[in-house]
Design a protein around this motif. Sequence first.
Motif, PDB file in Angstrom:
ATOM      1  N   LEU A 173     119.999 -19.782  64.665  1.00  0.00           N
ATOM      2  CA  LEU A 173     119.849 -20.843  65.654  1.00  0.00           C
ATOM      3  C   LEU A 173     118.369 -20.899  66.011  1.00  0.00           C
ATOM      4  N   ASN A 174     117.722 -21.979  65.625  1.00  0.00           N
ATOM      5  CA  ASN A 174     116.270 -22.055  65.672  1.00  0.00           C
ATOM      6  C   ASN A 174     115.759 -22.895  66.836  1.00  0.00           C
ATOM      7  N   PHE A 175     115.206 -22.237  67.847  1.00  0.00           N
ATOM      8  CA  PHE A 175     114.623 -22.952  68.979  1.00  0.00           C
ATOM      9  C   PHE A 175     113.143 -23.239  68.767  1.00  0.00           C
ATOM     10  N   THR A 176     112.653 -22.812  67.654  1.00  0.00           N
ATOM     11  CA  THR A 176     111.265 -23.026  67.275  1.00  0.00           C
ATOM     12  C   THR A 176     111.044 -24.480  66.895  1.00  0.00           C
ATOM     13  N   SER A 177     109.812 -24.946  66.994  1.00  0.00           N
ATOM     14  CA  SER A 177     109.551 -26.333  66.627  1.00  0.00           C
ATOM     15  C   SER A 177     109.214 -26.477  65.148  1.00  0.00           C
ATOM     16  N   SER A 178     109.352 -25.416  64.381  1.00  0.00           N
ATOM     17  CA  SER A 178     109.007 -25.569  62.955  1.00  0.00           C
ATOM     18  C   SER A 178     110.217 -25.560  62.040  1.00  0.00           C
ATOM     19  N   TYR A 179     110.017 -26.161  60.897  1.00  0.00           N
ATOM     20  CA  TYR A 179     111.038 -26.177  59.858  1.00  0.00           C
ATOM     21  C   TYR A 179     111.068 -24.812  59.204  1.00  0.00           C
ATOM     22  N   LEU A 180     112.255 -24.273  59.010  1.00  0.00           N
ATOM     23  CA  LEU A 180     112.376 -22.952  58.397  1.00  0.00           C
ATOM     24  C   LEU A 180     112.856 -23.079  56.954  1.00  0.00           C
ATOM     25  N   SER A 181     112.121 -22.486  56.029  1.00  0.00           N
ATOM     26  CA  SER A 181     112.570 -22.433  54.636  1.00  0.00           C
ATOM     27  C   SER A 181     113.495 -21.239  54.453  1.00  0.00           C
ATOM     28  N   VAL A 182     114.697 -21.511  53.998  1.00  0.00           N
ATOM     29  CA  VAL A 182     115.664 -20.438  53.760  1.00  0.00           C
ATOM     30  C   VAL A 182     116.408 -20.729  52.460  1.00  0.00           C
ATOM     31  N   PRO A 183     116.972 -19.690  51.852  1.00  0.00           N
ATOM     32  CA  PRO A 183     117.800 -19.921  50.662  1.00  0.00           C
ATOM     33  C   PRO A 183     119.033 -20.747  51.012  1.00  0.00           C
ATOM     34  N   ALA A 184     119.665 -21.318  49.976  1.00  0.00           N
ATOM     35  CA  ALA A 184     120.775 -22.257  50.184  1.00  0.00           C
ATOM     36  C   ALA A 184     121.959 -21.630  50.904  1.00  0.00           C
ATOM     37  N   ASN A 185     122.122 -20.327  50.789  1.00  0.00           N
ATOM     38  CA  ASN A 185     123.289 -19.694  51.401  1.00  0.00           C
ATOM     39  C   ASN A 185     123.063 -19.307  52.867  1.00  0.00           C
ATOM     40  N   VAL A 186     121.918 -19.678  53.404  1.00  0.00           N
ATOM     41  CA  VAL A 186     121.654 -19.408  54.820  1.00  0.00           C
ATOM     42  C   VAL A 186     121.649 -20.723  55.585  1.00  0.00           C
ATOM     43  N   LYS A 187     122.343 -20.744  56.717  1.00  0.00           N
ATOM     44  CA  LYS A 187     122.454 -21.961  57.515  1.00  0.00           C
ATOM     45  C   LYS A 187     121.520 -21.906  58.714  1.00  0.00           C
ATOM     46  N   VAL A 188     120.726 -22.938  58.890  1.00  0.00           N
ATOM     47  CA  VAL A 188     119.861 -23.034  60.069  1.00  0.00           C
ATOM     48  C   VAL A 188     120.333 -24.205  60.922  1.00  0.00           C
ATOM     49  N   ILE A 189     120.499 -23.979  62.200  1.00  0.00           N
ATOM     50  CA  ILE A 189     120.753 -25.072  63.133  1.00  0.00           C
ATOM     51  C   ILE A 189     119.565 -25.135  64.083  1.00  0.00           C
ATOM     52  N   ASN A 190     118.974 -26.328  64.179  1.00  0.00           N
ATOM     53  CA  ASN A 190     117.752 -26.487  64.963  1.00  0.00           C
ATOM     54  C   ASN A 190     118.027 -27.078  66.331  1.00  0.00           C
ATOM     55  N   ILE A 191     117.400 -26.504  67.330  1.00  0.00           N
ATOM     56  CA  ILE A 191     117.399 -27.108  68.657  1.00  0.00           C
ATOM     57  C   ILE A 191     115.942 -27.256  69.057  1.00  0.00           C
ATOM     58  N   ASP A 192     115.484 -28.497  69.062  1.00  0.00           N
ATOM     59  CA  ASP A 192     114.074 -28.740  69.355  1.00  0.00           C
ATOM     60  C   ASP A 192     113.976 -29.424  70.707  1.00  0.00           C
ATOM     61  N   ILE A 193     113.781 -28.619  71.737  1.00  0.00           N
ATOM     62  CA  ILE A 193     113.834 -29.127  73.105  1.00  0.00           C
ATOM     63  C   ILE A 193     112.738 -30.159  73.350  1.00  0.00           C
ATOM     64  N   GLY A 194     111.549 -29.872  72.845  1.00  0.00           N
ATOM     65  CA  GLY A 194     110.431 -30.794  73.041  1.00  0.00           C
ATOM     66  C   GLY A 194     110.716 -32.161  72.444  1.00  0.00           C
ATOM     67  N   VAL A 195     111.191 -32.187  71.231  1.00  0.00           N
ATOM     68  CA  VAL A 195     111.492 -33.454  70.564  1.00  0.00           C
ATOM     69  C   VAL A 195     112.575 -34.224  71.317  1.00  0.00           C
ATOM     70  N   SER A 196     113.611 -33.523  71.744  1.00  0.00           N
ATOM     71  CA  SER A 196     114.691 -34.207  72.466  1.00  0.00           C
ATOM     72  C   SER A 196     114.163 -34.875  73.726  1.00  0.00           C
ATOM     73  N   LEU A 197     113.323 -34.137  74.436  1.00  0.00           N
ATOM     74  CA  LEU A 197     112.774 -34.701  75.664  1.00  0.00           C
ATOM     75  C   LEU A 197     111.833 -35.870  75.367  1.00  0.00           C
ATOM     76  N   ALA A 198     111.080 -35.734  74.293  1.00  0.00           N
ATOM     77  CA  ALA A 198     110.086 -36.761  73.955  1.00  0.00           C
ATOM     78  C   ALA A 198     110.727 -38.085  73.565  1.00  0.00           C
ATOM     79  N   CYS A 199     112.004 -38.059  73.205  1.00  0.00           N
ATOM     80  CA  CYS A 199     112.681 -39.296  72.836  1.00  0.00           C
ATOM     81  C   CYS A 199     113.032 -40.148  74.049  1.00  0.00           C
ATOM     82  N   LEU A 200     113.230 -39.496  75.185  1.00  0.00           N
ATOM     83  CA  LEU A 200     113.754 -40.220  76.342  1.00  0.00           C
ATOM     84  C   LEU A 200     112.896 -41.415  76.795  1.00  0.00           C
TER      85      LEU A 200
END
Lengths: 208, 208
Positions: A173-200
């Motif tokens: 679970l990635n709260f970081t603002s960067s894209y994470l490179s991982v192998p195909a068998n690893v799942k990343v779920i992103n929560i980008d608080i800054g981006v969400s707020l910036a959309c409002l």
Amino acid sequence: MRYHKVPDETIRRLPVYLRGLCSFPNNGSHSISSQQLADILHVKSPQVRKDLSYFGDIGTPGVGYDIQKLTKHIRAILQLNNVHCAALVGYGNLGAALLKYTGFGTFCIEINTVFEKDPRKIGRVVRNIKIEEVSKISSLSKRGISIAILAIPAAESQDVTDKLVNAGVGGILNFTSSYLSVPANVKVINIDIGVSLACLPYYLPVGA
Amino acid sequence: MRYHKVPDETIRRLPVYLRGLCSFPNNGSHSISSQQLADILHVKSPQVRKDLSYFGDIGTPGVGYDIQKLTKHIRAILQLNNVHCAALVGYGNLGAALLKYTGFGTFCIEINTVFEKDPRKIGRVVRNIKIEEVSKISSLSKRGISIAILAIPAAESQDVTDKLVNAGVGGILNFTSSYLSVPANVKVINIDIGVSLACLPYYLPVGA
DNA sequence: GGATGTGAATCCATTCACAGCA
DNA sequence: TGCTGTGAATGGATTCACATCC
């Protein structure tokens, strides 16, 4: 039921359904209809039926879904039947808040390990958990922990991610603002608080 | 360019592009191609072009996008050119972390108001902000604040949301686990940490 | 009757492929 | 030549409508 790939969106809604089932007032009935569940959660009833239909015939036509059975079924699908331990990486403001967060228990997920880089924090004990240095991440596989929560500065995120992946972590679970490179068998779920707020502001009336 | 409704997904990527532009190494060139920007952010280049094309002809064929101009353009689209003040409702674990969060500044959004229910916290001053009681939410319209961040228990969320809407708030970042009913002219963006985490075990190898 | 489960239709978003311009 | 902007094609997810079953 024929074979269909289960959409990611369906998976994302299953925990929501689970919470809906928990909050459904026990009015004596053992079952709940797709319509009732949909109403609680503000989704459409065909959505609920289609989502659940991916996993076999869970409901009973003319009656609905047995609440107990459905709850167990969803937990089984999500692999939430046994408790999952998770490691928190980064004990800054956000990390500390996440450790105290009570919203995970419903889902049988428990943070029981914390890693930090700052030597002043290492060794401290919070909620019975001793904060360890980041280099200890490699021991995660031995401890059987395969879920990590990343709450560190963006600059170090890929580095730490590589360590996590090497230690056998399969979900991040990635709260970081960067894209994470991982192998195909690893799942990343992103929560980008800054981006969400910036959309409002976009959605505000012009000039507001 | 003909008229097209701008997809929500496009809006969500614009702040990401903005960050990408900031982090693009200044190698002397004034411009950046859709391919370069896509590479930084790990998206596809036609995606970048299509997203930007919704807002007119911003780029130059054969050259790319002028970095300065594109940055200004995106900020203008998102209404991020002038600073937005936001109100934080709920100064619990998460609320406190959000107040200290530094990831908003990039987007010209600043939390300058905090509301709390707990009387023991009301009146305390953190980061030059005096914590006010929730009933003071009604004064937000006077203060020209139209963005709110909701970090309170689910049980109170609809109640507080109604207060926010009445006070003229037009955008809400909802960390609560509940669905918020709002009029059509109010935008809610949900961040459900529990649900996001609960999805991860599904993707783990069976038995992990 | 009343609800599920599901193919078909619709809607939305991404990707492609290329015309057109610098 | 190199890159943008965009219609067309594809792909994914939601919604509909109804056959099916308790």
